[in-house]
Write an enzyme that holds these catalytic residues in place. Structure first.
Site, PDB file in Angstrom:
ATOM      1  N   HIS A   1       0.718  -1.037   0.015  1.00 51.59           N
ATOM      2  CA  HIS A   1       0.113  -0.118  -0.028  1.00 51.59           C
ATOM      3  C   HIS A   1       0.903   1.181   0.067  1.00 51.59           C
ATOM      4  O   HIS A   1       2.050   1.284   0.357  1.00 51.59           O
ATOM      5  CB  HIS A   1      -0.835   0.120   1.150  1.00 51.59           C
ATOM      6  CG  HIS A   1      -0.194   0.010   2.403  1.00 51.59           C
ATOM      7  ND1 HIS A   1       0.362  -1.217   3.098  1.00 51.59           N
ATOM      8  CD2 HIS A   1       0.207   0.824   3.369  1.00 51.59           C
ATOM      9  CE1 HIS A   1       0.852  -0.975   4.291  1.00 51.59           C
ATOM     10  NE2 HIS A   1       0.864   0.272   4.393  1.00 51.59           N
TER      11      HIS A   1
ATOM     12  N   CYS B   1       1.909   3.396  11.815  1.00 51.66           N
ATOM     13  CA  CYS B   1       2.763   3.087  11.007  1.00 51.66           C
ATOM     14  C   CYS B   1       2.942   4.265   9.962  1.00 51.66           C
ATOM     15  O   CYS B   1       2.299   5.058   9.969  1.00 51.66           O
ATOM     16  CB  CYS B   1       2.207   1.751   9.993  1.00 51.66           C
ATOM     17  SG  CYS B   1       0.895   2.105   9.068  1.00 51.66           S
TER      18      CYS B   1
END
Length: 736
Positions: free
Chosen positions: A65, A245
């Site tokens: 991603h 993250c």
């Protein structure tokens, strides 16, 4: 999620044998639908994200991603590989691959939906259903939440699965207890008999609310100690966690879901704050205060980390939060049992934003202003010290020297002085824009930076100075907050943060500063400067005493910062007035008094203080000499009614004496280390010494009076205590 994934974005026979080939195969489908404009550019962004940390997860899942400028709208591609593809997961290749593509300025709603998918991936029934899906339409419907996994179609799980499509987005939108409290009564009954069924978001909705499971049979049976069978009335072990993250789309929310599931299995209450791309909602301070331990599962710095200080803490990477959630909960419980905790010290200049929604406007305004001041102060310190050093080396005519670009001699002290002076002047040029920019940042986060800096720069252009920067920052933050409340067409959401908001807000702020409010503010700034320049005699002495009182009132708190900011605003120009430099000197001198006085008091009357306070007294010598007023906070917190008034008296005396002696200071910080740069340094040190002695004497007397009372009472109630004993007690007290 219907607009994010369709059957055309699903490949159930993905033939790629490497993660790069898999990403390319799914990205080509996105290009064919017009959702990615530049295939190679997008794949480069995917590879860059993959280089930061592998995106393979236990259970055969790969989630490449990224956020990319080549993505037109948030898109999800899904591929199923029969042979498996290595994405770096500890347990082997992945057969379920999800390619998540988010625009560089993706709006919060789409990111929230993507985060809900990340949570669903932690549910084995959901992933099993994807592995058995017979066609692309079924797989896409499962991911969108339009079809429930077959395993949840019976019993209580049926209700949970049916609600998952609506619940997942709500559950991912925030991780605090208050965010999920509303759906809890409905979801809890379904979650208890079948806690693993359906998408994870539905179960989380029930369990994220503190106490939601305590009222159920399962909650009562499990007890707080991991299924130990404790009674329903016993308080469970409570954990707060933060997950984050680099991209803030997938791992952040998967770690949160994993921790919550592990906590549910262990009978532990877990409440998670997900600091993702869609922003984050701070945990309620009451929830943090009630927690027994803290887990940080993150690969980017935890924001406002000092909120969790003083509690047992486990600090790991975000993938550990996904793969080892149960171990982390066990580890933090072990630390709590052993009494291990992190330091309670908070950072010197925290970034304070709007704060909790229950705070009053006054409190929010103070936090917004302190956000700007905390970022401005380093520029003031660096620029002021450089200018002061320039004058010390090159003399007081250095401000008339030509540019060092045109004239610089390595062997001449005057050239070096001019160089330092000119660097300091450039540094000072950032003060007002930084102040305005970070006030707006405190109000509206990153979208406020551009209009804030623009407004601050305009304040300099129109000579509105420090006051103009304050107003520009508040106006910029308010304008951005107003724009963010406007309903925007879906087609524009992707460009809002990077184009629309900066453009519109900068234009509005510029118009207001140039045409509407700039001139009155500039006049007010000029009037204040004239008033400072006219301060002489008694007025100057009274101002010094007032600033001294403010500096010592809350020792680094809001009142202290107001006095300090007032002083630095006066010298934050290339050629400050004599009055402004006197005010700066008085403020720094007064701020040094409390820690130095506490250090002296612990030295001359150590028995009046605890062992911990005597140790703090040693450190207070250095802190006070360095102009760090916070060095007296431990003493003030332990005995505020004696320490704070004593410090205020000494600070007021020092401020008044400094103004009386006409001491000046061009540097905004440094303590005794900048004494060579102080005008009239001998009398300046006398002013500090006088205040320190007065504060020390008051503290010793007041604490001595407190010690005498209980000792006298003890002597009077002891039957064996005769006059001689009482006399010895009194003598001992005086000697202390």
């Amino acid at each position: 999620m219907s607009d994010m994934i369709t059957a055309d974005l699903v490949d159930l026979d993905l033939s790629a044998d490497t993660k790069e080939a898999a990403a390319r195969a799914l990205a080509e489908r996105m290009v064919s639908l017009g959702r990615v404009t530049d295939l190679e550019g997008f794949l480069a962004d995917v590879a860059a994200r993959e280089a930061q940390m592998p995106t393979g997860l236990d259970g055969g899942i790969g989630i490449p991603h990224c956020r990319s400028a080549h993505v037109t709208e948030p898109t999800l591609g899904f591929g199923r590989s029969s042979d498996g593809i290595d994405f770096g997961a500890p347990d082997g290749p992945a057969d379920l691959i999800f390619l998540i593509a988010a625009p560089a300025g993706a709006d919060d709603a789409h990111l929230t939906i993507l985060s809900s998918l990340a949570r669903q991936l932690m549910n084995t029934e959901f992933t099993d259903a994807l592995r058995s899906a017979g066609d692309a339409r079924t797989a896409a419907a499962l991911i969108r939440g339009e079809e429930a996994p077959a395993a949840t179609a019976t019993g209580a799980g049926e209700d949970t699965a049916a609600a998952s499509g609506a619940a997942s987005a709500d559950a991912a939108a925030g991780s605090t207890a208050q965010d999920t409290a509303a759906p809890a009564p409905t979801a809890a009954p379904a979650a208890v008999p079948a806690p693993a069924s359906g998408p994870a978001a539905a179960a989380r909705t029930a369990d994220a609310t503190p106490g939601a499971t305590e009222g159920t049979e399962a909650g009562a049976a499990e007890g707080p100690a991991g299924g130990s069978g404790a009674g329903a009335g016993e308080r469970p072990f409570r954990v707060v966690a933060v997950t984050s993250c680099p991209t803030g789309i997938a791992h952040t929310y998967m770690a949160a879901e994993s921790l919550e599931n592990a906590g549910r299995e262990a009978g532990v209450e877990v409440v998670v704050e997900t600091q993702g791309s869609a922003g984050f909602t701070r945990l309620d301070p009451a929830v943090i205060a009630a927690a027994d331990g803290v887990i940080f599962a993150h690969d980017v710095p935890v924001r406002d980390k000092d909120r969790f200080a003083g509690k047992p803490t486990v600090d790991v990477g975000v993938k550990a939060g996904i793969n080892r959630a149960a171990e982390l909960i066990g580890e933090v419980r072990g630390k709590a049992e052993r009494g291990e905790a992190t330091s309670g010290a908070a950072p010197a200049t925290p970034v304070e934003r709007a704060g909790d929604s229950t705070e009053g406007y006054g409190t929010k305004l103070r936090k917004w202003l302190m956000s700007g001041v905390s970022y401005m102060v380093p520029f003031v310190a660096a620029g002021g010290l450089l200018i002061a050093l320039g004058f010390a080396i090159g003399g007081y005519t250095v401000n008339k020297a030509p540019s060092v670009m045109d004239h610089f001699l390595w062997t001449q002290a005057d050239s070096w002085g001019a160089l330092l002076y000119q660097i300091g002047v450039v540094s000072f040029g950032f003060l007002v824009p930084v102040l305005a920019g970070y006030i707006a940042y405190g109000m509206a986060d990153r979208p406020g930076l551009v209009p804030g800096f623009v407004g601050g720069a305009i304040a300099l252009t129109i000579n509105a100075g420090f006051l103009g920067g304050l107003v520009a920052g508040l106006v910029a933050g308010g304008v951005v907050m107003a724009i963010q409340r406007v309903r925007i067409p879906a087609a524009l959401r992707g460009i809002m943060p990077v184009v629309v908001i900066p453009l519109i807000s900068s234009a509005i702020v510029g118009f207001l500063m140039f045409v509407v409010i700039g001139k009155p503010i500039a006049s007010a700034q000029k009037g204040m400067t004239g008033w400072l320049n006219g301060l002489t005699g008694t007025n100057a002495i009274l101002l010094g005493a007032l600033l001294g009182l403010m500096m010592c009132f809350d020792l680094g708190g809001p009142v202290n910062k107001v006095a300090y900011t007032f002083a630095t605003a006066g010298i934050a120009v290339a050629s400050p007035s004599d009055s402004a430099m006197k005010i700066m000197a008085a403020v720094m001198a007064a701020g040094m008094v409390p820690p130095l006085a506490m250090a002296l008091a612990t030295t001359v009357r150590g028995r009046l203080f605890t062992q911990t306070e005597r140790e703090n007294g040693k450190a207070a010598w250095v802190l006070g000499a360095s102009f760090i007023s916070e060095g007296a906070i431990p003493f003030a917190a332990a005995d505020p009614l004696r320490v704070i008034p004593s410090a205020m008296v000494g600070g007021a005396l020092t401020g008044a004496l400094s103004m009386t002696f006409g001491a000046t200071l061009r540097a905004p910080h440094g303590g005794i280390f900048v004494v060579p740069l102080i005008g009239n340094p001998f009398f300046y040190l006398i002013a500090i010494a006088a205040g320190v002695c007065v504060t020390t004497a008051l503290v010793v007397v007041l604490k001595g009076m407190r010690k005498q009372a209980p000792e006298a009472a003890a002597a009077g109630t002891d039957p064996a205590a005769g006059p001689a004993t009482a006399a010895r007690e009194a003598e001992h007290t005086v000697a202390a």
